[in-house]
Design a protein around this motif. Structure first.
Motif, PDB file in Angstrom:
ATOM      1  N   LYS A  45     -14.397 -47.350 -59.678  1.00  0.00           N
ATOM      2  CA  LYS A  45     -13.772 -46.196 -60.323  1.00  0.00           C
ATOM      3  C   LYS A  45     -13.760 -44.998 -59.394  1.00  0.00           C
ATOM      4  CE  LYS A  45     -13.688 -43.549 -64.614  1.00  0.00           C
ATOM      5  NZ  LYS A  45     -14.267 -43.374 -65.964  1.00  0.00           N
ATOM      6  N   LEU A  79     -15.375 -60.311 -63.428  1.00  0.00           N
ATOM      7  CA  LEU A  79     -15.808 -59.105 -62.735  1.00  0.00           C
ATOM      8  C   LEU A  79     -17.169 -59.285 -62.082  1.00  0.00           C
ATOM      9  CD1 LEU A  79     -14.685 -56.220 -65.141  1.00  0.00           C
ATOM     10  CD2 LEU A  79     -13.485 -57.202 -63.188  1.00  0.00           C
ATOM     11  N   THR A 136     -11.208 -48.064 -64.028  1.00  0.00           N
ATOM     12  CA  THR A 136     -12.161 -49.168 -64.043  1.00  0.00           C
ATOM     13  C   THR A 136     -11.496 -50.447 -63.550  1.00  0.00           C
ATOM     14  OG1 THR A 136     -11.603 -49.836 -66.296  1.00  0.00           O
ATOM     15  CG2 THR A 136     -13.321 -48.145 -66.038  1.00  0.00           C
ATOM     16  N   PRO A 137     -12.284 -51.426 -63.087  1.00  0.00           N
ATOM     17  CA  PRO A 137     -11.691 -52.698 -62.653  1.00  0.00           C
ATOM     18  C   PRO A 137     -10.874 -53.374 -63.744  1.00  0.00           C
ATOM     19  CG  PRO A 137     -13.971 -52.546 -61.937  1.00  0.00           C
ATOM     20  CD  PRO A 137     -13.732 -51.384 -62.847  1.00  0.00           C
ATOM     21  N   ASN A 142     -18.532 -51.460 -61.004  1.00  0.00           N
ATOM     22  CA  ASN A 142     -17.606 -50.654 -61.806  1.00  0.00           C
ATOM     23  C   ASN A 142     -17.616 -49.189 -61.352  1.00  0.00           C
ATOM     24  OD1 ASN A 142     -16.859 -52.840 -63.308  1.00  0.00           O
ATOM     25  ND2 ASN A 142     -18.096 -52.325 -65.103  1.00  0.00           N
ATOM     26  N   GLU A 188     -22.735 -55.671 -62.093  1.00  0.00           N
ATOM     27  CA  GLU A 188     -21.380 -55.317 -62.504  1.00  0.00           C
ATOM     28  C   GLU A 188     -21.262 -53.810 -62.737  1.00  0.00           C
ATOM     29  OE1 GLU A 188     -18.279 -56.534 -66.088  1.00  0.00           O
ATOM     30  OE2 GLU A 188     -19.874 -57.935 -65.511  1.00  0.00           O
TER      31      GLU A 188
END
Length: 310
Positions: A288, A268, A294-295, A284, A280
């Motif tokens: 979202k 990620l 979420t990823p 995220n 990150e």
């Protein structure tokens, strides 16, 4: 990468299928709806395309190409009133009905489909009409005609290497179909994606966004590269693309991120960096907001779906 190539690469899902079929009149084939996109090429003879939703029949001649953009049900027939036989496809690319022997008056077809993930379709593809007819004309779409000739030869005689050559030719044909369609449309319209791809300023900005999506672009920077003032560039981009430059940049970053999550095991943090996010956490949050999940959850869901299909 250019816009059209990126648009195709982000939704490609599995190898395309195709087969060559000889049909002797009277005949009619109904191709059921499919989740990807379909294509039909007349190699020899002529026939009629019976569009979806009762549209007017379209006469097809040798060398004509039909692209069924969104997988709608269509039919091909020797005459608009011919009875239709439903086509089924096996995994070995053998399309039914069974291929018939060539004879005088025979129509020879290449029919097939592309497996596409349409969950987040780029507008280059989403805004296409239900079907595209590219008639063969001397000096027009020569590259597409050359690919069609090569594909017909490979399907006619399965020589060594065909399993690698045929999918490559099919992928090339898809890009030539889109290139041909947008070139034709650009000559007829001053709005929409056809005009955006043909407009030097907007096309330049789109190329930059797709080439360097992680760069912290500003409207002023994009406008400068496009040779326009900030305000003039922003107005032209929004008018042709349908959204402001930075909104499109964010949309494309998230589309690219979704593709990486579906098709790779890239961490990620690396995906965040590749799509222009400094952390990150920021990635995220943006993901979202765009996808509603979420990823990590998105990746797990798509892996589960892929396993179920397999």
């Amino acid at each position: 990468m250019d816009v059209v190539s990126d648009a195709v690469n982000t939704i490609r899902a599995g190898r395309p299928h195709s087969a060559r079929t000889h049909m002797t009149a009277p005949w009619g084939l109904r191709f059921p709806a499919l989740p990807g996109a379909g294509f039909h090429v007349v190699l020899q003879g002529s026939c009629w395309l019976l569009p979806p939703e009762g549209g007017e029949p379209v006469a097809l001649s040798s060398g004509d190409v039909v692209f069924v953009s969104h997988g709608a049900e269509i039919a091909l027939a020797s005459h608009p009133d011919s009875p239709l036989e439903v086509v089924t496809r096996d995994m070995d690319d053998a399309w039914g009905p069974v291929e018939r022997d060539a004879a005088a008056g025979t129509t020879v077809l290449i029919c097939g489909s592309y497996q596409l993930d349409s969950a987040r379709l780029h507008p280059v593809l989403a805004t296409l009409p239900p079907f595209i007819h590219l008639p063969k004309r001397v000096g027009h779409h020569d590259s597409l005609s050359a690919v069609v000739d090569l594909l017909g030869s490979e399907l006619d005689r399965r020589r060594p290497g065909a399993d690698a050559v045929i999918p490559t030719l099919l992928d090339a044909m898809l890009l030539y179909i889109l290139r041909g369609w947008y070139a034709d449309q650009a000559a007829r319209t001053a709005t929409g994606w056809a005009a955006a791809l043909a407009d030097p300023a907007v096309s330049t900005a789109l190329q930059l966004i797709h080439r360097e999506p992680a760069r912290a672009w500003t409207v002023e920077q994009l406008g400068r590269h496009a040779g326009l003032s900030r305000a003039a560039f922003a107005r032209r981009f929004a008018a042709l693309v349908g959204q402001p430059p930075l909104a499109y940049l964010t949309w494309w970053r998230m589309t690219a991120a979704g593709h990486l999550l579906r098709q790779s095991d890239t961490p990620l943090r690396a995906i965040a960096e590749q799509t222009g996010y400094t952390s990150e956490f920021a990635f995220n949050r943006a993901f979202k907001r765009e996808y509603g999940t979420t990823p990590g959850n998105y990746r797990r869901q798509r892996m589960t779906e892929a396993s179920a299909i397999a």
